[in-house]
Design an enzyme around this catalytic site. Structure first.
Site, PDB file in Angstrom:
ATOM      1  N   TYR A  73      44.561  30.320  33.426  1.00  0.00           N
ATOM      2  CA  TYR A  73      43.339  31.111  33.243  1.00  0.00           C
ATOM      3  C   TYR A  73      42.180  30.220  32.789  1.00  0.00           C
ATOM      4  O   TYR A  73      41.024  30.469  33.161  1.00  0.00           O
ATOM      5  CB  TYR A  73      43.581  32.313  32.311  1.00  0.00           C
ATOM      6  CG  TYR A  73      44.161  33.458  33.102  1.00  0.00           C
ATOM      7  CD1 TYR A  73      43.346  34.346  33.796  1.00  0.00           C
ATOM      8  CD2 TYR A  73      45.535  33.598  33.241  1.00  0.00           C
ATOM      9  CE1 TYR A  73      43.872  35.361  34.584  1.00  0.00           C
ATOM     10  CE2 TYR A  73      46.079  34.601  34.028  1.00  0.00           C
ATOM     11  CZ  TYR A  73      45.241  35.480  34.695  1.00  0.00           C
ATOM     12  OH  TYR A  73      45.756  36.476  35.498  1.00  0.00           O
ATOM     13  N   ARG A  76      40.853  28.911  35.946  1.00  0.00           N
ATOM     14  CA  ARG A  76      40.052  29.909  36.665  1.00  0.00           C
ATOM     15  C   ARG A  76      38.724  30.160  35.953  1.00  0.00           C
ATOM     16  O   ARG A  76      37.691  30.378  36.591  1.00  0.00           O
ATOM     17  CB  ARG A  76      40.843  31.210  36.820  1.00  0.00           C
ATOM     18  CG  ARG A  76      41.965  31.038  37.861  1.00  0.00           C
ATOM     19  CD  ARG A  76      42.671  32.323  38.146  1.00  0.00           C
ATOM     20  NE  ARG A  76      41.760  33.405  38.487  1.00  0.00           N
ATOM     21  CZ  ARG A  76      42.058  34.700  38.396  1.00  0.00           C
ATOM     22  NH1 ARG A  76      43.265  35.056  37.995  1.00  0.00           N
ATOM     23  NH2 ARG A  76      41.185  35.628  38.718  1.00  0.00           N
ATOM     24  N   GLN A 107      36.820  44.932  41.443  1.00  0.00           N
ATOM     25  CA  GLN A 107      38.137  44.441  41.014  1.00  0.00           C
ATOM     26  C   GLN A 107      37.989  43.030  40.461  1.00  0.00           C
ATOM     27  O   GLN A 107      38.956  42.435  40.009  1.00  0.00           O
ATOM     28  CB  GLN A 107      39.094  44.419  42.212  1.00  0.00           C
ATOM     29  CG  GLN A 107      39.342  45.794  42.799  1.00  0.00           C
ATOM     30  CD  GLN A 107      39.874  45.690  44.225  1.00  0.00           C
ATOM     31  OE1 GLN A 107      41.067  45.535  44.443  1.00  0.00           O
ATOM     32  NE2 GLN A 107      38.998  45.765  45.208  1.00  0.00           N
ATOM     33  N   ASP A 110      35.075  38.251  37.249  1.00  0.00           N
ATOM     34  CA  ASP A 110      33.877  37.468  36.903  1.00  0.00           C
ATOM     35  C   ASP A 110      32.739  38.437  36.594  1.00  0.00           C
ATOM     36  O   ASP A 110      32.891  39.653  36.739  1.00  0.00           O
ATOM     37  CB  ASP A 110      33.516  36.509  38.064  1.00  0.00           C
ATOM     38  CG  ASP A 110      33.157  37.254  39.358  1.00  0.00           C
ATOM     39  OD1 ASP A 110      32.322  38.175  39.306  1.00  0.00           O
ATOM     40  OD2 ASP A 110      33.727  36.911  40.418  1.00  0.00           O
ATOM     41  N   HIS A 125      39.610  45.569  36.637  1.00  0.00           N
ATOM     42  CA  HIS A 125      40.655  44.587  36.315  1.00  0.00           C
ATOM     43  C   HIS A 125      40.298  43.686  35.139  1.00  0.00           C
ATOM     44  O   HIS A 125      40.917  42.629  34.969  1.00  0.00           O
ATOM     45  CB  HIS A 125      40.993  43.752  37.567  1.00  0.00           C
ATOM     46  CG  HIS A 125      41.683  44.547  38.636  1.00  0.00           C
ATOM     47  ND1 HIS A 125      41.858  44.108  39.923  1.00  0.00           N
ATOM     48  CD2 HIS A 125      42.255  45.785  38.586  1.00  0.00           C
ATOM     49  CE1 HIS A 125      42.502  45.030  40.637  1.00  0.00           C
ATOM     50  NE2 HIS A 125      42.740  46.062  39.846  1.00  0.00           N
ATOM     51  N   CYS A 133      44.143  40.313  21.738  1.00  0.00           N
ATOM     52  CA  CYS A 133      45.478  40.170  21.146  1.00  0.00           C
ATOM     53  C   CYS A 133      46.506  40.719  22.144  1.00  0.00           C
ATOM     54  O   CYS A 133      46.308  41.801  22.721  1.00  0.00           O
ATOM     55  CB  CYS A 133      45.522  40.972  19.846  1.00  0.00           C
ATOM     56  SG  CYS A 133      47.188  41.139  19.162  1.00  0.00           S
ATOM     57  N   CYS A 163      47.051  39.372  13.462  1.00  0.00           N
ATOM     58  CA  CYS A 163      48.515  39.535  13.377  1.00  0.00           C
ATOM     59  C   CYS A 163      49.286  38.242  13.627  1.00  0.00           C
ATOM     60  O   CYS A 163      50.510  38.213  13.470  1.00  0.00           O
ATOM     61  CB  CYS A 163      49.001  40.616  14.341  1.00  0.00           C
ATOM     62  SG  CYS A 163      48.868  40.140  16.080  1.00  0.00           S
ATOM     63  N   GLY A 200      34.435  43.121  50.740  1.00  0.00           N
ATOM     64  CA  GLY A 200      35.238  41.954  50.366  1.00  0.00           C
ATOM     65  C   GLY A 200      36.527  42.253  49.636  1.00  0.00           C
ATOM     66  O   GLY A 200      36.886  41.527  48.715  1.00  0.00           O
ATOM     67  N   SER A 202      40.812  43.250  50.300  1.00  0.00           N
ATOM     68  CA  SER A 202      41.909  43.456  51.248  1.00  0.00           C
ATOM     69  C   SER A 202      42.423  44.887  51.173  1.00  0.00           C
ATOM     70  O   SER A 202      43.132  45.342  52.063  1.00  0.00           O
ATOM     71  CB  SER A 202      43.051  42.485  50.938  1.00  0.00           C
ATOM     72  OG  SER A 202      43.517  42.696  49.616  1.00  0.00           O
TER      73      SER A 202
HETATM   74  P1  OAD Z   1      41.977  39.650  48.240  1.00  0.00           P
HETATM   75  O1  OAD Z   1      42.076  38.172  48.124  1.00  0.00           O
HETATM   76  O2  OAD Z   1      43.228  40.424  48.380  1.00  0.00           O
HETATM   77  O3  OAD Z   1      41.059  40.008  49.500  1.00  0.00           O
HETATM   78  C1  OAD Z   1      39.814  39.384  49.693  1.00  0.00           C
HETATM   79  C2  OAD Z   1      39.147  40.022  50.885  1.00  0.00           C
HETATM   80  O4  OAD Z   1      37.856  39.432  51.009  1.00  0.00           O
HETATM   81  C3  OAD Z   1      39.878  39.785  52.219  1.00  0.00           C
HETATM   82  O5  OAD Z   1      39.979  41.024  52.909  1.00  0.00           O
HETATM   83  C4  OAD Z   1      38.966  38.812  52.963  1.00  0.00           C
HETATM   84  O6  OAD Z   1      38.987  39.010  54.368  1.00  0.00           O
HETATM   85  C5  OAD Z   1      37.614  39.160  52.385  1.00  0.00           C
HETATM   86  N1  OAD Z   1      36.622  38.076  52.427  1.00  0.00           N
HETATM   87  C6  OAD Z   1      36.813  36.742  52.466  1.00  0.00           C
HETATM   88  N2  OAD Z   1      35.641  36.093  52.443  1.00  0.00           N
HETATM   89  C7  OAD Z   1      34.675  37.040  52.379  1.00  0.00           C
HETATM   90  C8  OAD Z   1      33.252  37.013  52.327  1.00  0.00           C
HETATM   91  N3  OAD Z   1      32.580  35.871  52.308  1.00  0.00           N
HETATM   92  N4  OAD Z   1      32.592  38.186  52.265  1.00  0.00           N
HETATM   93  C9  OAD Z   1      33.270  39.365  52.264  1.00  0.00           C
HETATM   94  N5  OAD Z   1      34.603  39.449  52.308  1.00  0.00           N
HETATM   95  C10 OAD Z   1      35.301  38.314  52.371  1.00  0.00           C
HETATM   96  O7  OAD Z   1      41.107  40.133  47.009  1.00  0.00           O
HETATM   97  P2  OAD Z   1      41.020  41.606  46.386  1.00  0.00           P
HETATM   98  O8  OAD Z   1      41.066  42.634  47.450  1.00  0.00           O
HETATM   99  O9  OAD Z   1      39.874  41.610  45.460  1.00  0.00           O
HETATM  100  O10 OAD Z   1      44.259  41.731  40.971  1.00  0.00           O
HETATM  101  O11 OAD Z   1      42.367  41.642  45.560  1.00  0.00           O
HETATM  102  C11 OAD Z   1      42.644  42.758  44.768  1.00  0.00           C
HETATM  103  C12 OAD Z   1      43.385  42.338  43.545  1.00  0.00           C
HETATM  104  O12 OAD Z   1      44.535  41.566  43.917  1.00  0.00           O
HETATM  105  C13 OAD Z   1      42.613  41.391  42.642  1.00  0.00           C
HETATM  106  O13 OAD Z   1      41.705  42.058  41.800  1.00  0.00           O
HETATM  107  C14 OAD Z   1      43.715  40.749  41.870  1.00  0.00           C
HETATM  108  C15 OAD Z   1      44.660  40.454  42.988  1.00  0.00           C
HETATM  109  O14 OAD Z   1      45.990  40.305  42.662  1.00  0.00           O
HETATM  110  C16 OAD Z   1      44.652  41.374  39.749  1.00  0.00           C
HETATM  111  O15 OAD Z   1      44.583  40.235  39.357  1.00  0.00           O
HETATM  112  C17 OAD Z   1      45.153  42.521  38.948  1.00  0.00           C
END
Ligand code: OAD
Length: 257
Positions: A73, A76, A107, A110, A125, A133, A163, A200, A202
């Site tokens: 982390y 990141r 989600q 940042d 998220h 903690c 704690c 953006g 998935s």
């Molecule tokens: P993903 O990495 O699963 O999906 C990213 C999406 O962004 C994909 O569909 C890409 O095609 C798309 N993408 C890539 N470049 C892009 C751009 N320049 N403009 C627009 N879209 C673009 O990320 P999330 O859907 O955010 O959870 O993932 C959901 C959650 O899964 C995250 O919040 C995280 C992860 O595990 C936790 O950490 C709890």
């Protein structure tokens, strides 16, 4: 995709937005990619293509190896803390000028939407810049300002000043429940929306991924912005193909024409 077709879809999406009374936005990691923050599931450079989430993003992983998880982390954080909002974040902030208090559900952990100027951001998220903690010993969440804690970084995370147990990042890990207030706000906004812009993501991680379906069942028109197909594409009324840093400014420009 032929750009004429795309241009026509952008016009169609803009027309819908112009007549909207209650739009809502849902974003995922893709919106921050053009700021240099990696996504999770992109095949080559996504975080989950390089790291195993079960070793890094669960409470069990943290308890088994707090130093490994903490250091990941920190890595990141080094990416997010030096990142700046891109044109996609800025266009979404501009959209709020047209629709005051526009709910923007993200989600992302940042704060690039806030840096761009969005003021009504619902973080499903958590926030990677914050720590809490592990046991939330003073209530959920027990936020800890680690800049006031002295600890030996070679030994892993700092410890809670209340704690004495581990401090962890204030993010949601696999197997954990989302912050109830944020999830409730996101669900209400999705039910009330007449348009949802899905940018953006998935659409693979619930409950965030179920919000477009909730919005659509309540009558909302779904506009997706993504260079690829996603689990949301099949319910999108309009799909705009491309990076959000390119498509969102075009959509905003089309709104004013
Ligand atoms: P993903 O990495 O699963 O999906 C990213 C999406 O962004 C994909 O569909 C890409 O095609 C798309 N993408 C890539 N470049 C892009 C751009 N320049 N403009 C627009 N879209 C673009 O990320 P999330 O859907 O955010 O959870 O993932 C959901 C959650 O899964 C995250 O919040 C995280 C992860 O595990 C936790 O950490 C709890």
């Amino acid at each position: 995709m032929h750009d004429d077709t795309q241009a026509a879809r952008i016009q169609q999406a803009a027309e819908r937005l112009r007549n909207s009374h209650k739009p809502v936005v849902l974003t995922g990691a893709g919106v921050s990619k053009e700021s240099g923050v990696p996504t999770f599931r992109d095949a080559v450079d996504g975080l989950w293509a390089q790291y195993d989430p079960s070793q890094l993003a669960t409470p069990t992983a943290f308890m088994n190896n707090p130093k490994l998880v903490w250091d990941w982390y920190e890595y990141r954080r080094s990416l997010t803390s030096t990142a700046s909002p891109n044109l996609g974040h800025r266009a979404l902030a501009d959209l709020e000028r047209r629709f005051p208090h526009l709910p923007l559900i993200t989600q992302n952990v940042d704060d690039l939407h806030e840096q761009a100027g969005s003021t009504n951001v619902i973080h499903l998220h958590g926030n990677i810049a914050q720590n809490k903690c592990f046991f939330n010993c003073q209530g959920d969440p027990t936020l800890i300002d680690v800049s006031t804690v002295v600890w030996d970084k070679e030994n892993g995370p700092p410890t809670c000043p209340h704690c004495g147990r581990w401090v962890r990042p204030n993010v949601v890990w696999f197997g954990e429940i989302l912050p109830a207030d944020q999830l409730q706000a996101a669900t209400i906004a999705s039910r009330q929306a007449d348009i949802m812009l899905v940018v953006g993501t998935s659409g693979l991680v619930t409950p965030a991924a179920s919000l477009p379906g909730i919005a659509r069942s309540a009558g909302a028109f779904i506009i997706e912005i993504n260079p690829d197909y996603s689990a949301i594409t099949r319910i999108a009324d309009i799909k705009l193909d491309g990076p959000s840093g390119e498509i969102m400014p075009r959509l905003l420009a089309a709104l004013d024409t």
